[in-house]
Motif scaffolding. Structure first.
Motif, PDB file in Angstrom:
ATOM      1  N   ALA A   1       4.507   6.558   3.128  1.00 16.65           N
ATOM      2  CA  ALA A   1       3.663   5.652   3.909  1.00 16.65           C
ATOM      3  C   ALA A   1       2.223   6.110   4.047  1.00 16.65           C
ATOM      4  O   ALA A   1       1.368   5.322   4.462  1.00 16.65           O
ATOM      5  CB  ALA A   1       4.262   5.449   5.296  1.00 16.65           C
ATOM      6  N   ALA A   2       1.943   7.370   3.727  1.00 17.40           N
ATOM      7  CA  ALA A   2       0.584   7.895   3.853  1.00 17.40           C
ATOM      8  C   ALA A   2       0.444   9.080   2.905  1.00 17.40           C
ATOM      9  O   ALA A   2       1.439   9.650   2.456  1.00 17.40           O
ATOM     10  CB  ALA A   2       0.291   8.325   5.292  1.00 17.40           C
ATOM     11  N   ARG A   3      -0.786   9.444   2.625  1.00 20.30           N
ATOM     12  CA  ARG A   3      -0.997  10.556   1.695  1.00 20.30           C
ATOM     13  C   ARG A   3      -0.440  11.852   2.264  1.00 20.30           C
ATOM     14  O   ARG A   3       0.221  12.619   1.560  1.00 20.30           O
ATOM     15  CB  ARG A   3      -2.490  10.715   1.389  1.00 20.30           C
ATOM     16  CG  ARG A   3      -2.811  11.836   0.394  1.00 20.30           C
ATOM     17  CD  ARG A   3      -4.270  11.798  -0.010  1.00 20.30           C
ATOM     18  NE  ARG A   3      -5.170  12.012   1.105  1.00 20.30           N
ATOM     19  CZ  ARG A   3      -5.616  13.210   1.510  1.00 20.30           C
ATOM     20  NH1 ARG A   3      -5.227  14.310   0.891  1.00 20.30           N
ATOM     21  NH2 ARG A   3      -6.462  13.306   2.521  1.00 20.30           N
TER      22      ARG A   3
ATOM     23  N   SER B   1      -1.761  -1.177  10.617  1.00 16.42           N
ATOM     24  CA  SER B   1      -1.755  -0.045   9.704  1.00 16.42           C
ATOM     25  C   SER B   1      -3.161   0.540   9.595  1.00 16.42           C
ATOM     26  O   SER B   1      -4.163  -0.094   9.952  1.00 16.42           O
ATOM     27  CB  SER B   1      -1.265  -0.483   8.320  1.00 16.42           C
ATOM     28  OG  SER B   1       0.108  -0.789   8.366  1.00 16.42           O
TER      29      SER B   1
ATOM     30  N   GLY C   1      -1.278   5.683   8.200  1.00 19.25           N
ATOM     31  CA  GLY C   1      -1.129   4.941   6.950  1.00 19.25           C
ATOM     32  C   GLY C   1      -0.479   3.590   7.172  1.00 19.25           C
ATOM     33  O   GLY C   1      -0.812   2.859   8.120  1.00 19.25           O
ATOM     34  N   CYS C   2       0.491   3.260   6.327  1.00 18.66           N
ATOM     35  CA  CYS C   2       1.150   1.951   6.462  1.00 18.66           C
ATOM     36  C   CYS C   2       2.524   2.085   7.123  1.00 18.66           C
ATOM     37  O   CYS C   2       3.413   1.257   6.892  1.00 18.66           O
ATOM     38  CB  CYS C   2       1.267   1.253   5.112  1.00 18.66           C
ATOM     39  SG  CYS C   2       2.201   2.149   3.865  1.00 18.66           S
TER      40      CYS C   2
ATOM     41  N   ARG D   1       0.812  -1.225   0.000  1.00 23.07           N
ATOM     42  CA  ARG D   1       0.000   0.000   0.000  1.00 23.07           C
ATOM     43  C   ARG D   1       0.842   1.270   0.000  1.00 23.07           C
ATOM     44  O   ARG D   1       0.295   2.365  -0.097  1.00 23.07           O
ATOM     45  CB  ARG D   1      -0.925   0.002   1.216  1.00 23.07           C
ATOM     46  CG  ARG D   1      -1.943  -1.135   1.193  1.00 23.07           C
ATOM     47  CD  ARG D   1      -2.959  -0.970   2.298  1.00 23.07           C
ATOM     48  NE  ARG D   1      -2.346  -1.091   3.615  1.00 23.07           N
ATOM     49  CZ  ARG D   1      -2.937  -0.708   4.755  1.00 23.07           C
ATOM     50  NH1 ARG D   1      -4.138  -0.157   4.718  1.00 23.07           N
ATOM     51  NH2 ARG D   1      -2.325  -0.863   5.906  1.00 23.07           N
ATOM     52  N   ALA D   2       2.149   1.140   0.119  1.00 21.93           N
ATOM     53  CA  ALA D   2       3.009   2.319   0.132  1.00 21.93           C
ATOM     54  C   ALA D   2       3.324   2.768  -1.285  1.00 21.93           C
ATOM     55  O   ALA D   2       3.260   1.982  -2.234  1.00 21.93           O
ATOM     56  CB  ALA D   2       4.306   2.013   0.878  1.00 21.93           C
TER      57      ALA D   2
ATOM     58  N   TRP E   1      -4.420   4.519   3.961  1.00 17.80           N
ATOM     59  CA  TRP E   1      -3.334   5.328   3.418  1.00 17.80           C
ATOM     60  C   TRP E   1      -3.752   6.772   3.212  1.00 17.80           C
ATOM     61  O   TRP E   1      -2.943   7.680   3.362  1.00 17.80           O
ATOM     62  CB  TRP E   1      -2.883   4.716   2.076  1.00 17.80           C
ATOM     63  CG  TRP E   1      -1.612   5.287   1.536  1.00 17.80           C
ATOM     64  CD1 TRP E   1      -0.340   4.887   1.820  1.00 17.80           C
ATOM     65  CD2 TRP E   1      -1.497   6.361   0.583  1.00 17.80           C
ATOM     66  NE1 TRP E   1       0.554   5.650   1.113  1.00 17.80           N
ATOM     67  CE2 TRP E   1      -0.110   6.558   0.344  1.00 17.80           C
ATOM     68  CE3 TRP E   1      -2.408   7.180  -0.083  1.00 17.80           C
ATOM     69  CZ2 TRP E   1       0.369   7.520  -0.524  1.00 17.80           C
ATOM     70  CZ3 TRP E   1      -1.927   8.150  -0.955  1.00 17.80           C
ATOM     71  CH2 TRP E   1      -0.558   8.316  -1.167  1.00 17.80           C
ATOM     72  N   ASP E   2      -5.009   6.996   2.878  1.00 19.39           N
ATOM     73  CA  ASP E   2      -5.469   8.352   2.542  1.00 19.39           C
ATOM     74  C   ASP E   2      -6.390   8.920   3.614  1.00 19.39           C
ATOM     75  O   ASP E   2      -7.344   9.619   3.330  1.00 19.39           O
ATOM     76  CB  ASP E   2      -6.194   8.352   1.201  1.00 19.39           C
ATOM     77  CG  ASP E   2      -7.383   7.391   1.188  1.00 19.39           C
ATOM     78  OD1 ASP E   2      -7.530   6.614   2.141  1.00 19.39           O
ATOM     79  OD2 ASP E   2      -8.153   7.443   0.211  1.00 19.39           O
TER      80      ASP E   2
END
Length: 269
Positions: free
Chosen positions: A206-208, A263, A223-224, A192-193, A266-267
């Protein structure tokens, strides 16, 4: 440094720390002198330190450059010794328009220098070599805000061949990627990264948006980062106390804070 100064504007940074520890007005002449010395260390000098700050009289400002490094001459009495470079920005605006330009800037910086590892995201600010004055206060906040870097410079100076752990943006040099099993292993571990190739390695997003990681809000924006943290365990730097005895602040436990955590989206907003 030149790329950062071009990014933030020539008049943003106002002071510098002189060799005697006093803060003085920063001038173009001083910047030229420092750049010249960095390119060719003066005779008899094997290390160099720079602190430029937007704040005056030693106050923490919105922007700063902190660099400390040495020639790493052989034989090196401290085999884990390395350099540290920190480029500081103010907190980001609420919208998303700044995200891509900022990530692009981080990538350009990483492509300019032979970096080992690095990170970008929220961090606790202090005035470089004066960090011991605020270490206790920062360490008290770290267990609540998982997404913040402690800005503990002493650790960064002793982590050759290591990474400091997961952050919003994590940078890894090619040899560290190989220690983790190579690119295919990274892709499998971080589905997901966002993975962005660099000239000498990789940027992991790792995240938006950069997470606060507020424990009181269940770290809903991380996020992840837990997946990144578990991936980095074989090369993670192991610190003792972040400027305080381990029984006062357990840095090892803090560095492992994501190891058993789930986790999040992500967004997340």
């Amino acid at each position: 440094m030149e790329a950062y100064l071009a990014q933030v504007g020539p008049d943003t940074l106002r002071t510098y720390m002189a060799d005697n520890g006093q803060f003085r007005p920063l001038t173009s002449k001083q910047i030229s002198k420092d750049l010249r010395n960095l390119r060719n260390l003066p005779a008899g000098r094997d290390s160099y330190r720079i602190l430029y700050n937007q704040g005056e009289e030693g106050e923490v400002g919105t922007h700063a450059i902190y660099f400390e490094g040495s020639s790493l001459a052989e034989p090196e009495p401290l085999p884990d010794k390395t350099h540290v470079l920190r480029l500081e920005f103010p907190p980001p605006p609420a919208g998303d328009e700044w995200l891509e330009p900022f990530i692009g800037f981080v990538s350009r910086i990483a492509n300019l220098v032979p970096f080992q590892s690095g990170n970008a995201g929220f961090a606790f600010k202090h005035v470089g070599v004066l960090q011991s004055n605020v270490r206790k206060e920062i360490n008290q906040l770290l267990p609540r805000y998982y997404g913040f870097d402690p800005s503990y410079d002493s650790a960064r100076m002793k982590m050759r061949g290591r990474a400091f752990g997961a952050h919003w943006l994590t940078l890894l040099r090619t040899d560290l990627i190989q220690k983790l099993g190579g690119m295919e292993a990274l892709r499998a571990a971080l589905p997901r990264a966002e993975l962005r190739p660099l000239d000498q390695g990789l940027l992991i997003r790792a995240a938006r948006r950069p997470p606060l990681g507020d424990v009181n809000r269940q770290c809903a924006d991380i996020g992840c980062m837990p997946e990144v943290a578990r991936l980095l365990r074989p090369i993670r730097y192991e610190a003792k106390g972040f400027g305080q005895p381990q029984e006062v602040f357990d840095a090892l436990a803090w560095l492992a804070r994501y190891d058993d955590k789930a986790s999040q989206p992500w967004d997340a907003p």
